[in-house]
Design an enzyme around this catalytic site. Structure first.
Site, PDB file in Angstrom:
ATOM      1  N   CYS A 239       0.828  -1.207   0.000  1.00 43.28           N
ATOM      2  CA  CYS A 239       0.000   0.000   0.000  1.00 43.28           C
ATOM      3  C   CYS A 239       0.864   1.259   0.000  1.00 43.28           C
ATOM      4  O   CYS A 239       0.578   2.226  -0.691  1.00 43.28           O
ATOM      5  CB  CYS A 239      -0.925  -0.005   1.209  1.00 43.28           C
ATOM      6  SG  CYS A 239      -2.126  -1.338   1.194  1.00 43.28           S
ATOM      7  N   ALA A 240       1.944   1.252   0.784  1.00 42.49           N
ATOM      8  CA  ALA A 240       2.815   2.421   0.857  1.00 42.49           C
ATOM      9  C   ALA A 240       3.589   2.610  -0.437  1.00 42.49           C
ATOM     10  O   ALA A 240       3.891   3.736  -0.848  1.00 42.49           O
ATOM     11  CB  ALA A 240       3.777   2.286   2.029  1.00 42.49           C
TER      12      ALA A 240
END
Length: 400
Positions: A343-344
């Site tokens: 996600c990051a």
């Protein structure tokens, strides 16, 4: 667990250019679904099952299946089944916990840590825009939160303490039990993002003083598209999604019953098989870490070692190379790994977790993350130990 080469190929995708079976070490990014889970899900996907809200026999059967999955998920962490609210993703569950509670609480202050998942981080940023105060407690060089720092950060107007059970980027376990005692002593609700830790380390909501807990189906080798937020009975949240009032009014919309049923089966499998799996993965993790530290000059582990770390998680800094280049070379040789949180990664920003433990941007760009899982074998670990040192040596020679 034994597996055939056919099942390995099916789960792990394509074969590498060199013709060897793919070595999949990105279970934190996406876990293959256990065939036993798929077998139970299949009737729900093929028809003959109704909407849980429908007023007929198929609807009643669907509702029973939904409640059964709720009970199975709750047993994994010792919570009351009625508190399980199914969502589509853990990101949604984290947002419901933070933003939903903030909207109902009288206090306007949140305490969290510097190494939270980006969904918690961005939910806190959104609350700050709305005038809430957010205290982000720093961590030590291993990424561990000091419980005393949490205690010092709590104020009279603190509405919530939210601390992850373990970092998905560096694997460090947090002192959840100690933080839970502190939050309870101050009368402040305590939220734990348990994705990655649930089923791998002991985590019981009553023993740890947890009031809200986030769980993900896919991290249990269940299907994507299902996750859950467990809410202790006396805690009240404002819903983020309005509609027909499903999931106790907290998450309206027809439930994704096939995925939810699969999550329940996956939770049961983890509960029964988890201890043996943890021991096996811990040994493989240590084998991988020791082999890479010995074979790659200058490399070092990020996060805690041994019992202070997730049993399936290995992450390292390899100075002199960029992780993106290493991952491309590994992929060409049939090895799938990552550089941290999927996600990051989408944000294109340097890892806030690595920055929190003292890494500058250049160091953060050299971070590799290997996450093992149910079908990881010792020969696969040895493939990585064999190919990575040569890749690093070659890329270092090419570096300006």
């Amino acid at each position: 667990m034994a597996r055939s080469s056919a099942s390995s190929s099916a789960r792990h995708g394509s074969r590498a250019a060199a013709g060897v079976s793919r070595v999949y070490l990105d279970y934190a990014g996406f876990s293959p679904v256990d065939p036993r889970v798929l077998a139970v899900m299949r009737p729900f996907l093929e028809g003959g099952i109704g909407n849980p809200a429908a007023p007929h026999s198929l609807g009643f059967e669907a509702r029973d299946s939904l409640d059964g999955a709720r009970a199975k998920v709750a047993r994994l962490f010792g919570g009351a089944p009625a508190g399980v609210i199914f969502t589509a993703t853990a990101t949604e569950a984290n947002n419901l916990a933070l933003r939903g509670l903030a909207a109902r609480a009288s206090g306007r202050h949140v305490v969290t840590s510097a190494v939270e998942h980006i969904s918690v981080l961005n939910a806190c940023r959104e609350l700050e825009k709305q005038g809430y105060g957010v205290t982000s407690v720093p961590v030590d060089a291993d990424g561990r939160v000091d419980p005393d720092a949490i205690a010092r950060a709590i104020r009279r107007d603190t509405a919530l303490v939210s601390v992850t059970a373990a970092s998905g980027e560096i694997g460090t376990l947090q002192p959840v039990r100690e933080i839970g005692r502190i939050a309870r002593a101050h009368g402040v609700p305590f939220h734990v993002d348990a994705v990655g830790a649930l089923g791998r380390v002991p985590l019981a909501v009553d023993e740890c003083g947890v009031d809200l807990l986030t769980a993900s189906s896919n991290d249990l080798c269940g299907p994507p598209g299902a996750a859950a937020l467990w809410i202790r009975g006396e805690i009240k949240l404002a819903p983020l999604t309005l509609g027909g009032g499903q999931e106790g009014g907290y998450r309206s919309g027809t439930e994704n019953l096939p995925a939810i049923v699969g999550m329940g089966v996956a939770a049961d499998l983890v509960r029964s098989e988890g201890p043996a799996e943890v021991a096996r993965l811990s040994a493989l993790r240590d084998r991988l870490v020791d082999g890479l530290l010995a074979g790659v000059a200058g490399s070092r582990v990020t996060g805690a070692r041994g019992a202070g770390r997730l049993p399936h998680h290995a992450s390292l800094l390899i100075p002199g190379v960029k992780a993106d280049a290493v991952l491309m070379e590994l992929d060409f040789r049939g090895v799938s790994a990552s550089s941290g949180s999927a996600c990051a990664t989408l944000t294109g920003q340097p890892s806030h977790v690595l920055r929190a433990i003292g890494c500058d941007d250049a160091m953060a760009e050299s971070s590799l993350c290997f996450t093992l899982g149910r079908w990881t074998t010792a020969p696969e670990i040895d493939v990585v130990i064999d190919v990575l040192p040569a890749i690093v040596t070659r890329l270092r020679r090419l570096a300006p």
